[in-house]
Enzyme design. Structure first.
Site, mmCIF file in Angstrom:
data_model
loop_
_atom_site.group_PDB
_atom_site.id
_atom_site.type_symbol
_atom_site.label_atom_id
_atom_site.label_comp_id
_atom_site.label_asym_id
_atom_site.label_seq_id
_atom_site.Cartn_x
_atom_site.Cartn_y
_atom_site.Cartn_z
ATOM 1 N N ASP A 27 0.840 -1.201 0.000
ATOM 2 C CA ASP A 27 0.000 0.000 0.000
ATOM 3 C C ASP A 27 0.876 1.252 0.000
ATOM 4 O O ASP A 27 1.635 1.491 0.942
ATOM 5 C CB ASP A 27 -0.900 -0.012 1.241
ATOM 6 N N HIS B 284 -3.008 -0.132 -2.525
ATOM 7 C CA HIS B 284 -4.210 0.562 -2.077
ATOM 8 C C HIS B 284 -5.300 0.493 -3.153
ATOM 9 O O HIS B 284 -5.025 0.633 -4.338
ATOM 10 C CB HIS B 284 -3.828 2.023 -1.813
#
Length: 232
Positions: free
Chosen positions: A170, A201
């Site tokens: 992420d 993400h």
């Protein structure tokens, strides 16, 4: 399937718009779908429609209503992505939790009980964790929540089950933040963390370039089982 409908604020002095998707028949459980920074866009509405198809009353509050009317942005359009960042920076998260709490109360009244859960994405993943700490929500799920490591001081207030989906690559949640989440939450009796190796993400977005189909389906299946168990 759903429509935009007004919900009263906690103190009753104003109303804010929510996308509400209703199942066939009379629902006895509800799920609050908490937006990303892109507003109640077609992806969030699709998630509500999905939960309604599973028998839940699904509600997505427009949490940016105080700072921008009708936010509906596309993560894959750079100008709109920047607009979303600007809105996030203006957004009062504590006030947002109060609006989520008002939505919970609305849902509880609509279904006639307290079997209300929430699921949030990105900013909404963070807010889902905050909701678990600050309200009587019965089950909470967060996808790629940002800054959870800075909220661990509230974990003692978690009274009901929480599940979090964490992509290990992420770009908004660095490895040290993920490590802090595991260190702070792995032994919490109410919290379950799932890692998704090498994913970034937004992997469970309904539409667009960020979605990873296999991982999204895995995470969503875990979420469905989680709600079926804890909102039964």
């Amino acid at each position: 399937m759903g429509t935009m409908e007004p919900v009263k604020t906690l103190n009753g002095d104003a109303e804010f718009p929510c996308y509400i998707a209703k199942p066939e028949g009379t629902p006895t459980t509800a799920i609050i779908v908490i937006q990303e920074i892109f507003g109640v866009n077609k992806g969030i509405r699709a998630k509500c429609d999905h939960w309604a198809s599973k028998g839940y009353l699904a509600i997505a509050p427009d949490l940016f209503w105080r700072i921008n009317e009708g936010t509906e942005l596309d993560a894959d359009v750079q100008e709109e992505f920047q607009t979303a960042i600007d809105l996030m920076n203006k957004f009062d998260q504590d006030q947002g939790i109060r609006d989520i709490e008002a939505t919970i109360h609305f849902a509880q009244t609509a279904i006639g009980n307290h079997k209300v859960g929430c699921v949030g994405y990105c900013l909404g993943g963070r807010l889902a964790f905050m909701t678990a700490c600050r309200t009587d929500i019965r089950a909470s799920v967060g996808y790629y929540g940002v800054g959870i490591d800075g909220l661990l001081g509230e974990k003692h207030a978690i009274a009901h089950e929480v599940m979090m989906h964490i992509p290990t690559a992420d770009g908004f949640v660095p490895a040290e933040a993920q490590a802090a989440m595991h260190a702070g939450l792995d032994d919490h009796p109410k919290v379950t963390l799932h890692d998704y190796e090498g994913l970034d993400h937004g992997f469970a977005a309904e539409f667009g370039q960020r979605r990873n189909e296999a991982a999204a389906n895995l995470a969503d299946s875990r979420t469905e089982v989680f709600f079926a168990k804890h909102l039964a």
